[in-house]
Design an enzyme around this catalytic site. Structure first.
Site, PDB file in Angstrom:
ATOM      1  N   GLY A 121       0.773  -1.213   0.035  1.00 29.47           N
ATOM      2  CA  GLY A 121       0.000   0.003   0.043  1.00 29.47           C
ATOM      3  C   GLY A 121       0.727   1.124   0.002  1.00 29.47           C
ATOM      4  O   GLY A 121       0.694   2.150   0.806  1.00 29.47           O
ATOM      5  N   HIS A 122       1.822   1.355  -1.089  1.00 29.48           N
ATOM      6  CA  HIS A 122       2.659   2.536  -1.155  1.00 29.48           C
ATOM      7  C   HIS A 122       2.115   4.072  -0.631  1.00 29.48           C
ATOM      8  O   HIS A 122       2.314   4.456   0.254  1.00 29.48           O
ATOM      9  CB  HIS A 122       3.405   2.500  -2.410  1.00 29.48           C
ATOM     10  CG  HIS A 122       4.101   1.471  -2.847  1.00 29.48           C
ATOM     11  ND1 HIS A 122       5.303   1.140  -2.279  1.00 29.48           N
ATOM     12  CD2 HIS A 122       4.020   0.408  -3.860  1.00 29.48           C
ATOM     13  CE1 HIS A 122       6.007   0.099  -2.866  1.00 29.48           C
ATOM     14  NE2 HIS A 122       4.972  -0.601  -3.831  1.00 29.48           N
TER      15      HIS A 122
END
Length: 316
Positions: free
Chosen positions: A241-242
């Site tokens: 989930g950058h």
């Protein structure tokens, strides 16, 4: 907190946008788009679709479709799908939410209207930010802060994801990134050094689908394509989930460890797109870093707190 969200949706961009839409502490002023995970036409369409899906009132503003380095990069369909959102079935979108300005002008106008109050969260290439700076250099001193997802500095052995040295957003427009780091505004870099601590595994995504409802199921469905890349190419059990982590930093910087110092982006040669920081504690230094403003990079994060906060927030 007044926020401009600069983005190239993108699956993890969608996660970050849903997160922003559920935070009562955030006043989302606009969603500016840039070429990156897909063409500018697709990223703008995707932003309009997500705006509609998530019930967001802030406008979408189309931004740069070409980068300042003049190099056209292949769209990362293997990561985000041909449509940028995991090859889901995207319906026709209402274009009534599209602001008529270009993104760089929207950034300038919004910052001038709210001096000292606007946080820019940029999770794509930095082209819109650099174009705004080129047109109005003085806005840098009127921005509260810039939080970017991008770069890699070698913490925990983590380096680039496009090349061994370069992260995708910075590699996508290294000229824009270098100009952004050189500007007189406070920049916080949430890079690959910490984003790989935010892994949404199969059980977590299933829980989002169950607890969040239609939008949780949408994220889970998008992530099927995303997971194929992470599982089969990167060997990661889940999806990273950058971009949502840049949103977390805006609210909970105390969950991060950081290092400060000026930053340079390499713009030519084999190391194009590499980000390099000279720690402010280091005496002396190369003239390439001299005179540049001190910026902040994230070196560690409490990933468990972030994942719990994201889940509770989007379910709330």
């Amino acid at each position: 907190m007044k926020v401009i969200f600069d983005t190239d949706p993108g699956i993890d961009d969608a996660m970050a946008l849903l997160y922003l839409s559920k935070l009562p502490q955030i006043e989302l002023l606009g969603i500016t788009t840039v070429v990156g995970n897909a063409s500018i036409e697709k990223t703008t369409r995707n932003a309009l679709y997500l705006r509609q899906q998530f019930g967001i009132s802030a406008p979408v503003v189309q931004g740069a479709g070409e980068t300042l380095d003049g190099v056209k990069k292949q769209e990362p369909a293997i990561v985000h799908g041909d449509d940028g959102l995991g090859n889901i079935d995207i319906p026709e979108v209402d274009r009534g939410g599209l602001d008529g300005r270009v993104a760089s002008q929207f950034i300038i106008d919004t910052v001038k209207a709210n001096p000292g109050e606007v946080t820019i969260i940029a999770v794509g290439r930095m082209t819109n930010l650099a174009l705004a700076l080129r047109a109005e250099p003085g806005i840098a001193k009127q921005v509260k802060q810039v939080i970017i997802m991008g770069g890699a500095f070698g913490y925990k052995g983590r380096s680039g994801n496009v090349t061994p040295l370069a992260e995708a957003n910075i590699y996508g427009d290294p000229v824009a990134a270098d100009e952004m780091f050189a500007a007189e505004w406070p920049v916080v870099v949430v890079g690959l050094d910490v984003t790989h601590d935010i892994v949404l595994d199969t059980d977590y995504l299933a829980a989002l689908s169950r607890d969040v409802g239609a939008n949780g199921e949408l994220l889970r469905k998008m992530s099927e394509h995303y997971a194929h890349f992470y599982n089969n190419i990167m060997g990661i059990n889940g999806v990273v989930g950058h971009d949502l982590l840049a949103v977390t930093y805006a609210l909970h910087p105390e969950w991060f460890e950081t290092r400060r110092g000026p930053i340079v982006t390499i713009t030519e040669g084999l190391a194009t797109g590499q980000t390099a920081q000279m720690p402010e504690t280091r005496k002396g230094g190369d003239p390439a870093w001299a005179g540049r403003p001190v910026q902040t990079i994230c070196t560690d994060v409490d990933g468990a707190k972030v994942l719990e906060h994201f889940r509770v927030t989007v379910a709330g």
